[in-house]
Design an enzyme around this catalytic site. Sequence first.
Site, PDB file in Angstrom:
ATOM      1  N   HIS A   1     -46.951  70.513  48.837  1.00 44.40           N
ATOM      2  CA  HIS A   1     -48.638  71.194  48.874  1.00 44.40           C
ATOM      3  C   HIS A   1     -48.578  69.391  48.093  1.00 44.40           C
ATOM      4  O   HIS A   1     -47.845  68.784  47.381  1.00 44.40           O
ATOM      5  CB  HIS A   1     -48.664  72.087  47.893  1.00 44.40           C
ATOM      6  CG  HIS A   1     -47.485  72.200  46.830  1.00 44.40           C
ATOM      7  ND1 HIS A   1     -46.734  72.613  46.780  1.00 44.40           N
ATOM      8  CD2 HIS A   1     -47.426  71.541  45.454  1.00 44.40           C
ATOM      9  CE1 HIS A   1     -45.695  72.213  45.968  1.00 44.40           C
ATOM     10  NE2 HIS A   1     -46.627  72.336  44.309  1.00 44.40           N
TER      11      HIS A   1
ATOM     12  N   CYS B   1     -45.925  73.744  37.436  1.00 48.63           N
ATOM     13  CA  CYS B   1     -45.671  72.770  37.584  1.00 48.63           C
ATOM     14  C   CYS B   1     -46.316  71.913  37.200  1.00 48.63           C
ATOM     15  O   CYS B   1     -46.814  71.924  37.075  1.00 48.63           O
ATOM     16  CB  CYS B   1     -45.105  73.694  38.819  1.00 48.63           C
ATOM     17  SG  CYS B   1     -46.693  74.395  39.898  1.00 48.63           S
TER      18      CYS B   1
END
Length: 715
Positions: free
Chosen positions: A65, A234
């Site tokens: 992603h 993250c």
Amino acid sequence: MSELITAELVDLDLSAETKDAAARALAERMVAAGRVTDLAGFLADVAAREAQMPTGLDGGIGIPHCRSTHVTEPTLAFGRSAAGIDFGAPDGPADLIFLIAAPAGGDADHLSILSTLARQLMDETFTGALRSATASERTAALIRGDEAPGEPAPEQTEAEPAAEQTEPEPAAQTADMATAAGAAIAAATAEAGGEAPAPGEAPAPHPPAETSAEPAGQPAPAPAPFRIVAVTSCPTGIAHTYMAAESLEQAGKAAGVEVAVETQGSAGFQRLDPQLVAEADGVIFAHDVEVRDKERFAGKPTVDVGVKAGIGRAAELIAEVRRKAAHGEVSAPARAAAPMDKDAEPGDGFATRLRKWLMTGVSYMVPFVAAGGLLIALAFAIGGYTINKAPSVADHFLWTESTSWAALLFQIGGVAFGFLVPVLAGFIAYGMADRPGLVPGFVGGAIALTVNAGFLGGLIAGLLAGAVAMAIQRVRIPAPLRGIMPVVVIPLLSSVVVGFLMFLVVGKPIAALQKGLTDWLSGLTGANAVILGALLGLMMCFDLGGPLNKVAYAFAVGGLANPNAGSLKVMAAVMAAGMVPPLAMALATTVRGRLFTKAERENGKAAWVLGASFITEGAIPFAAADPLRVIPSAMAGGAVTGALSMAFGCTLRAPHGGIFVVPLIGQPLLYLLAIAAGTGVSTALVVLLKGLRKRPHTRPGDSPAPDGTGVPVAA
């Protein structure tokens, strides 16, 4: 808003053998759907994200992603691989691959959808339904949430007897998962002296009433459950952040532990309730970027791991927090971000932070400079330059004599000026280590004065003090001693270390360097002095009160601590050059007002006063509106003024004041001539450059020229 995923974005027979090939195959579907504008650019962004950290997860899942400028709208593509593809997960290849594409400015609603998907991936019922799906339409519906994983597929016939549909198998699987997740917590409970649940049984927050061993009568109140607060984050904040949150919450339910998670993701974050944090028994940080406002969780049992550990080892993390709490292993208080680091970006390098630390010291030093310097300047104006030889006013003060008042002003200003180096060092250390840096910083700055290391010594002392305080803060110490750390231990140890270094290691070399610099300034004559003046003028006018301006100003003020002919010339050149930009903009708006907007012409009136007072920031509104014309013009005028001031041999004992301290300037008429020359150069250049610009047609909001020429003033 388009659907996040459609049947065209699903590949149930993904034949790619590598993660790069898988990303390309799924990205090509996004391009065909009009969701990605540049295949190569998008794949480069995916690869860059993959290089930060592998995106493979336990359970056969890969989630490449990224956020990319080549994505038109949030999009998800799904591929299922029979052979499996290595995405770096510890348990082997992934057969379920999700390519998540978010635009650079993705909105919170879509990011919320992505976070929901990330949480679903922790549910075996959901992933099992994806592995068994036979149609792209149904797969897309499952991922969108239009169909529940337990619903029968459309192709299922109604001939199947409903009576045979007993308790769904996925529920049993979920129970097994809960039992497995609770095993580690059960072991930790037993180790801590608690009662472990029976084999195969997940611990419950409260025992059933039927099993209570209490005699008839009032039952004992159930103990409060163990409470944990967690933060997950993250680098991109799209998938791992929310998957770790879901994993921790599920493991907490299985273990009978209350877990509240703060997800610091791309959609921003909602801070946990302070009361919830205060009542928590433990803390888990599962993160790959710095936890924001970490100091909120100080002083509690803490487990600090990467975000993937939060996904794959949630039960172990909860068990570890409980073990630490049972043994009283309270973590060291989190160091609050230093004042100049509060707004620091994650990507800020050492050079950027160093500049901010130094500017902290300079910014706190400037008020002492202004107060002390102007008092000294007034004393010279009233009592002459011999006032520095006057006796102490504490012993001799006559109310009716002007020299006594001049001596009073001089001695007060001298005391204020004596704080320059300690304040500089103390607040450099403060910018690095917050309050614990103040004591060693001030001590180091005072020692710099003692060993004649001067301004340079203060800079070094501040950096040393901040580094030492930061190092001591990171040492793990027993809980009973933490209360005295900021009051006794850190000031004591850091002052000893900094004092040792300044007295015996770096102080003398810096003092020698400071003396060499002072002697060099004293001996500057001719071309060398002119070049230095031009350089200082360029620095003063480049960023108009910014870091480079402050460096030049601090250099000049540092020389006033031990004044000599050279340092006094430097101070005069710096102040003269700093007055030029606002004065030039004020003059330009007066002589050619039609080149400026109405707002700029109003600012020009204020710039007269600001420039005359040596406030260089008065030119900032003009530079912000037209930097390519204003800044070069200001720099040219500043260089001329600085060079002329040095060439004329002008001197200045006051560090501030502008034209109001002209009587204290050596060669005052030549000094004013230098300022006028630089102002004229800057004015001529800015008028020329603005005049060469193609004048736009009249637009709404343009004002007619004040000189009646009919030429509109461009906004």
